[in-house]
Write an enzyme that holds these catalytic residues in place. Structure first.
Site, mmCIF file in Angstrom:
data_model
loop_
_atom_site.group_PDB
_atom_site.id
_atom_site.type_symbol
_atom_site.label_atom_id
_atom_site.label_comp_id
_atom_site.label_asym_id
_atom_site.label_seq_id
_atom_site.Cartn_x
_atom_site.Cartn_y
_atom_site.Cartn_z
ATOM 1 N N GLU A 124 -5.578 -8.266 -0.430
ATOM 2 C CA GLU A 124 -6.286 -7.951 0.825
ATOM 3 C C GLU A 124 -7.743 -7.694 0.490
ATOM 4 O O GLU A 124 -8.051 -6.804 -0.306
ATOM 5 C CB GLU A 124 -5.698 -6.722 1.533
ATOM 6 N N GLU A 184 0.819 -1.227 0.000
ATOM 7 C CA GLU A 184 0.000 0.000 0.000
ATOM 8 C C GLU A 184 0.849 1.272 0.000
ATOM 9 O O GLU A 184 0.609 2.195 0.780
ATOM 10 C CB GLU A 184 -0.955 -0.011 1.200
#
Length: 502
Positions: free
Chosen positions: A291, A172
């Site tokens: 995710e 991320e």
């Protein structure tokens, strides 16, 4: 309410990569400590891992597990988790404001993964660290011997390399919350150079570059275009993440969110195609959706708690207790991945134990299955083979996130080796049963049908330590075959798996 579905053996989407049913473990809350690792637990094995948890993971049949993060990895020194346990340092984890003992590192995780029947998917730190630490980690894990890092691994008790094939280039990195956050061009350059170094070691490894943390990020989808422009020739996958929320408690809107997921995947697939064309490349980059899960039950309250505590070790954190409504959502998410399996090759439910997870544990006590364990298990164990392009005609509704949301969410998989066609069906209507007329064309003669149903009259029904079976699958009657046609009725707000043996 009626639905007509046609499945044709020749109308297919893609061979499903088994890693579509992957999982994720981060050093966060009790995911690791008192989750998978609890040396004083009555079920602990010789490595301190809970056997009761291992058995539940084995039953999920999840082929790959991403580790050690997540936000955690962006300030993680992998060297802290090797060598004698008593010599390992305790570090402050900036991502979750906790103390990390490093009692579990790559050696312990590797032993657990082998016992649980899952392959490792390792992430390198491209937040606070970079290329050198990453290449050293790969050498430590994958080189047989005769070099500094591989010989150190051998000294630490592991003679043979683990030969991990799948590596994530950070986590991320588009997020301002991330330690070492970078712009798309900064990250793309670093990821490309790191990938080149790793490929110089072994060009057969599979590498995952960071895409957007979610589709509402202000940099999406330009982030994907910039990062792929930098890295396209060196990487195999771009990662996407998405979590699903229902703060307003509107079930119809909640269950429409997978339409947004589908658009997210479609947009990034288009960006991939654009960069491929721009570079005149013959290479295909795919999506690793590494995710995803429902995450809102404890999110806001725990964010406040986390700011106030004083660096605890393995605290209770983000332990969402899932309900029956979440079963329907997880089923719809998995169906979306199956229908997009031509581009989504890897997906990881986040996470596996205790932290927004299908498995819960009590320190020193029981382990049990949350409600969402079951749709994941049914898809993982029965959703292998070729994804089918289904023609679906059913009523729909309009939601804030999308128009014409079909009341029937359905995906189909043909497993030629097993001689089965399996359908996963969610009735999104809260009041009406749905009669499904399902035509099977060119599969051969259907021989038998099995209908597995998950249904509860209370959307808020939960599985707990004291009542672990409140929500679970049951065998349903009523599905019948007539030649190449299957007919059945599914209740309002229900999840079904229909398996036809040919």
């Amino acid at each position: 309410m009626e639905a007509k579905v046609t499945a044709h053996a020749r109308y297919t989407i893609a061979d499903i990569d088994k890693r579509l049913y992957g999982s994720f473990l981060e050093h966060l809350g009790r995911a690791v400590y008192t989750g998978i690792y609890e040396p004083d637990h009555p079920s602990a094995d010789e490595n301190g891992m809970r056997r009761d948890v291992i058995e539940l993971v084995q039953s999920l049949d999840t082929p790959v597990c991403r580790y050690p993060g997540g936000n955690f990895v962006s300030a993680y020194n992998w060297e802290d988790g090797i060598g004698p346990r008593e010599s390992r340092p305790t570090r402050l984890d900036l991502a979750w404001r906790t103390a990390e003992s490093n009692h579990v590192g790559v050696h312990e995780f590797a032993d657990w993964a082998k016992a649980a029947g899952t392959d490792m998917m390792l992430a390198v730190n491209l937040g606070s660290r970079g290329l050198d630490a990453a290449r050293n980690f790969v050498e430590y894990v994958n080189h047989p011997g005769g070099s500094h890092w591989s010989d150190l691994r051998r000294k630490n008790g592991r003679a043979d390399p683990w030969n991990v094939k799948l590596w994530c280039l950070g986590n991320e990195m588009d997020g301002p919350w991330q330690v070492g956050h970078k712009t798309a061009s900064e990250y793309g350059h670093l990821a490309n150079e790191t990938a080149k170094a790793i490929r110089a070691f072994d060009d057969k490894l599979e590498l995952v570059v960071c895409g957007s943390s979610h589709s509402d990020m202000p940099t999406y989808p330009q982030w994907e275009a910039t990062v792929l422009d930098e890295t396209y020739d060196q990487v195999d996958y771009i990662s996407l993440h998405m979590y699903f929320e229902n703060y307003e408690k509107r079930t119809s809107e909640y269950l429409a969110l997978p339409q947004k997921l589908d658009r997210y995947i479609g947009t990034v697939a288009g960006v991939i195609d654009y960069v491929k064309a721009k570079k005149r490349s013959k290479k295909d980059v795919k999506i690793s959706f590494d995710e995803w899960n429902v995450w809102y039950h404890e999110r806001k309250s725990d964010a406040k708690r986390m700011k106030e505590w004083d660096w605890p070790h393995a605290p209770v954190l983000l332990e969402d207790i899932y309900n029956f409504e979440d079963v329907l959502q997880v089923g719809c998410i998995l169906n979306t991945f199956i229908r997009r399996s031509d581009v989504v090759r890897i997906a990881c439910i986040a996470q596996l134990v205790n932290v927004i997870a299908p498995i819960m544990t009590e320190p020193g006590g029981k382990a049990w299955r949350q409600t969402i364990y079951y749709p994941f298990q049914l898809a993982s164990r029965n959703g292998r083979g070729v994804a089918l392009h289904l023609d679906v005609d059913c009523p729909s509704y309009n939601a804030d996130v999308a128009a014409d949301v079909p009341y029937l969410d359905i995906a189909g998989v043909h497993d030629a080796d097993a001689g089965t066609v399996t359908f996963f069906a969610i009735n999104r209507h809260g009041e009406e049963a749905m009669s499904i007329d399902l035509s099977l064309e060119r599969f051969g003669t259907p021989r038998s049908v099995e209908h597995t149903l998950i249904k509860h009259d209370d959307l808020e029904a939960k599985n707990t330590r004291d009542n672990p079976d409140a929500v679970k699958p049951v065998k349903a009657d009523g599905a019948r075959l007539s030649g190449e046609t299957l007919q059945l009725s599914v209740p309002p707000y229900s999840y079904s798996m229909i398996k036809v043996t040919l």
